[in-house]
Design a protein around this motif. Structure first.
Motif, PDB file in Angstrom:
ATOM      1  N   LEU A 120      -1.755  12.682  -4.825  1.00  0.00           N
ATOM      2  CA  LEU A 120      -2.139  11.583  -4.163  1.00  0.00           C
ATOM      3  C   LEU A 120      -3.935  11.693  -4.032  1.00  0.00           C
ATOM      4  O   LEU A 120      -4.508  10.672  -4.173  1.00  0.00           O
ATOM      5  CB  LEU A 120      -1.712  11.766  -2.770  1.00  0.00           C
ATOM      6  N   THR A 121      -4.240  12.928  -3.907  1.00  0.00           N
ATOM      7  CA  THR A 121      -5.827  13.095  -3.767  1.00  0.00           C
ATOM      8  C   THR A 121      -6.401  12.727  -5.003  1.00  0.00           C
ATOM      9  O   THR A 121      -7.400  11.939  -5.136  1.00  0.00           O
ATOM     10  CB  THR A 121      -6.251  14.615  -3.303  1.00  0.00           C
ATOM     11  N   HIS A 122      -5.558  13.127  -6.346  1.00  0.00           N
ATOM     12  CA  HIS A 122      -6.373  12.747  -7.520  1.00  0.00           C
ATOM     13  C   HIS A 122      -6.284  11.074  -7.818  1.00  0.00           C
ATOM     14  O   HIS A 122      -7.134  10.256  -8.278  1.00  0.00           O
ATOM     15  CB  HIS A 122      -5.535  13.186  -8.715  1.00  0.00           C
ATOM     16  N   ALA A 123      -5.270  10.466  -6.994  1.00  0.00           N
ATOM     17  CA  ALA A 123      -5.392   9.093  -7.132  1.00  0.00           C
ATOM     18  C   ALA A 123      -6.043   8.262  -5.892  1.00  0.00           C
ATOM     19  O   ALA A 123      -6.077   7.035  -6.099  1.00  0.00           O
ATOM     20  CB  ALA A 123      -3.891   8.507  -6.717  1.00  0.00           C
ATOM     21  N   THR A 148       5.878  10.558  -8.928  1.00  0.00           N
ATOM     22  CA  THR A 148       5.477  11.474 -10.415  1.00  0.00           C
ATOM     23  C   THR A 148       5.686  12.883 -10.293  1.00  0.00           C
ATOM     24  O   THR A 148       5.868  13.405 -11.202  1.00  0.00           O
ATOM     25  CB  THR A 148       4.362  10.727 -11.002  1.00  0.00           C
ATOM     26  N   VAL A 149       5.574  13.375  -9.219  1.00  0.00           N
ATOM     27  CA  VAL A 149       5.621  14.845  -8.888  1.00  0.00           C
ATOM     28  C   VAL A 149       7.138  15.336  -9.568  1.00  0.00           C
ATOM     29  O   VAL A 149       8.274  14.818  -9.109  1.00  0.00           O
ATOM     30  CB  VAL A 149       5.574  15.082  -7.357  1.00  0.00           C
ATOM     31  N   THR A 150       7.160  16.486 -10.304  1.00  0.00           N
ATOM     32  CA  THR A 150       8.213  16.855 -10.891  1.00  0.00           C
ATOM     33  C   THR A 150       8.722  18.195 -10.062  1.00  0.00           C
ATOM     34  O   THR A 150       7.847  18.863  -9.147  1.00  0.00           O
ATOM     35  CB  THR A 150       8.100  17.441 -12.221  1.00  0.00           C
ATOM     36  N   ALA A 202       0.782  -1.136   0.056  1.00  0.00           N
ATOM     37  CA  ALA A 202      -0.124   0.016   0.039  1.00  0.00           C
ATOM     38  C   ALA A 202       0.898   1.196   0.034  1.00  0.00           C
ATOM     39  O   ALA A 202       0.540   2.169  -0.754  1.00  0.00           O
ATOM     40  CB  ALA A 202      -0.893  -0.053   1.124  1.00  0.00           C
ATOM     41  N   SER A 203       1.983   1.264   0.797  1.00  0.00           N
ATOM     42  CA  SER A 203       2.847   2.488   0.940  1.00  0.00           C
ATOM     43  C   SER A 203       3.733   2.610  -0.566  1.00  0.00           C
ATOM     44  O   SER A 203       3.862   3.580  -1.076  1.00  0.00           O
ATOM     45  CB  SER A 203       3.762   2.318   2.027  1.00  0.00           C
ATOM     46  N   ARG A 204       3.851   1.365  -1.072  1.00  0.00           N
ATOM     47  CA  ARG A 204       4.753   1.283  -2.409  1.00  0.00           C
ATOM     48  C   ARG A 204       3.793   2.045  -3.303  1.00  0.00           C
ATOM     49  O   ARG A 204       4.440   2.739  -4.299  1.00  0.00           O
ATOM     50  CB  ARG A 204       5.153  -0.005  -2.647  1.00  0.00           C
ATOM     51  N   VAL A 205       2.414   1.511  -3.469  1.00  0.00           N
ATOM     52  CA  VAL A 205       1.707   2.198  -4.579  1.00  0.00           C
ATOM     53  C   VAL A 205       1.361   3.921  -4.201  1.00  0.00           C
ATOM     54  O   VAL A 205       1.638   4.655  -5.221  1.00  0.00           O
ATOM     55  CB  VAL A 205       0.339   1.665  -4.346  1.00  0.00           C
ATOM     56  N   ALA A 206       1.322   4.163  -3.045  1.00  0.00           N
ATOM     57  CA  ALA A 206       1.478   5.776  -2.724  1.00  0.00           C
ATOM     58  C   ALA A 206       2.820   6.338  -3.142  1.00  0.00           C
ATOM     59  O   ALA A 206       2.770   7.233  -3.661  1.00  0.00           O
ATOM     60  CB  ALA A 206       1.121   5.832  -1.458  1.00  0.00           C
ATOM     61  N   GLY A 256      -4.880   6.759   5.250  1.00  0.00           N
ATOM     62  CA  GLY A 256      -4.252   8.173   5.319  1.00  0.00           C
ATOM     63  C   GLY A 256      -2.894   8.147   4.790  1.00  0.00           C
ATOM     64  O   GLY A 256      -2.054   6.994   5.049  1.00  0.00           O
ATOM     65  N   VAL A 257      -2.495   8.810   3.959  1.00  0.00           N
ATOM     66  CA  VAL A 257      -0.937   8.959   3.409  1.00  0.00           C
ATOM     67  C   VAL A 257      -0.093   9.899   4.182  1.00  0.00           C
ATOM     68  O   VAL A 257      -0.433  11.055   4.186  1.00  0.00           O
ATOM     69  CB  VAL A 257      -1.128   8.962   2.049  1.00  0.00           C
ATOM     70  N   HIS A 258       0.951   9.518   4.576  1.00  0.00           N
ATOM     71  CA  HIS A 258       1.944  10.501   5.404  1.00  0.00           C
ATOM     72  C   HIS A 258       3.442  10.518   4.654  1.00  0.00           C
ATOM     73  O   HIS A 258       4.019   9.299   4.076  1.00  0.00           O
ATOM     74  CB  HIS A 258       2.231   9.882   6.770  1.00  0.00           C
ATOM     75  N   VAL A 259       3.647  11.490   4.150  1.00  0.00           N
ATOM     76  CA  VAL A 259       4.828  11.917   2.967  1.00  0.00           C
ATOM     77  C   VAL A 259       5.605  12.798   3.817  1.00  0.00           C
ATOM     78  O   VAL A 259       5.331  13.881   4.472  1.00  0.00           O
ATOM     79  CB  VAL A 259       4.363  12.421   1.728  1.00  0.00           C
TER      80      VAL A 259
END
Length: 184
Positions: free
Chosen positions: A87-90, A34-36, A24-28, A61-64
């Protein structure tokens, strides 16, 4: 380093890029990666090494964590916003992005693919590794190779180029100016 992270091996062994082990974390991570960089759009934040960790908690929830190239980097707000947007678009509803200043970012964290992308874009990638800053001699760089013609007959025009992490150089053979991403 977080306990659920691993460091890549092989060609990227010297790059401290802790990629998550859990799926799950790897997918996120893959989405955030992909962000440039808004200042150098051919580089992703993963190429640059500012993407430090991504974790998905039990509630989804995603923590970056991002580490800026330097503490006053003006691009970090845009990177943070772009990570949240990606991440919200995903499909992730809860996204938390933190800036982490320690350990300090180093050009050693840039991927080899990222360095290749820089050269193809016309910016010479950092050469060598960041020096360990302890007592003793200071390592000097003697030449910076031109990304256009590969000549070592270059000279520094300005210590700070289009951004604080780059210097402006000129090739004395092809007479082209170019940015050099400084070793930090």
């Amino acid at each position: 380093m977080r306990p659920d992270a691993v460091v890549e091996t092989g060609a990227e062994a010297s790059v401290a890029r802790p990629v998550p082990k859990d799926a799950a974390s790897r997918v996120a991570w893959d989405v955030a990666a992909t962000v440039t960089d808004p200042e150098v759009p051919v580089l992703t934040i993963e190429d640059l090494g500012v993407l430090r960790s991504v974790a998905v908690d039990e509630d989804g929830g995603v923590h970056v964590e991002l580490t800026p190239t330097y503490s006053g980097c003006p691009a970090m707000d845009a990177m943070r916003d772009d990570v949240v947007l990606a991440l919200t678009h995903a499909g992730y509803d809860e996204v938390d992005v933190r800036m982490v200043l320690s350990p300090a970012w180093t050009t050693d964290w840039m991927s080899e693919a990222g360095k290749d992308k820089l050269r193809a874009y016309g910016i010479q990638a950092p050469s060598g590794s960041a020096p360990v800053r302890d007592a003793g001699p200071i390592r000097l760089q003697l030449a910076v190779k031109c990304p256009r013609c590969d000549s070592l007959n270059t000279r520094e025009l300005a210590r700070f180029g289009s951004t604080s992490c780059k210097a402006l150089y000129e090739c004395r053979d092809c007479l082209e100016p170019f940015d050099y991403f400084k070793v930090l």
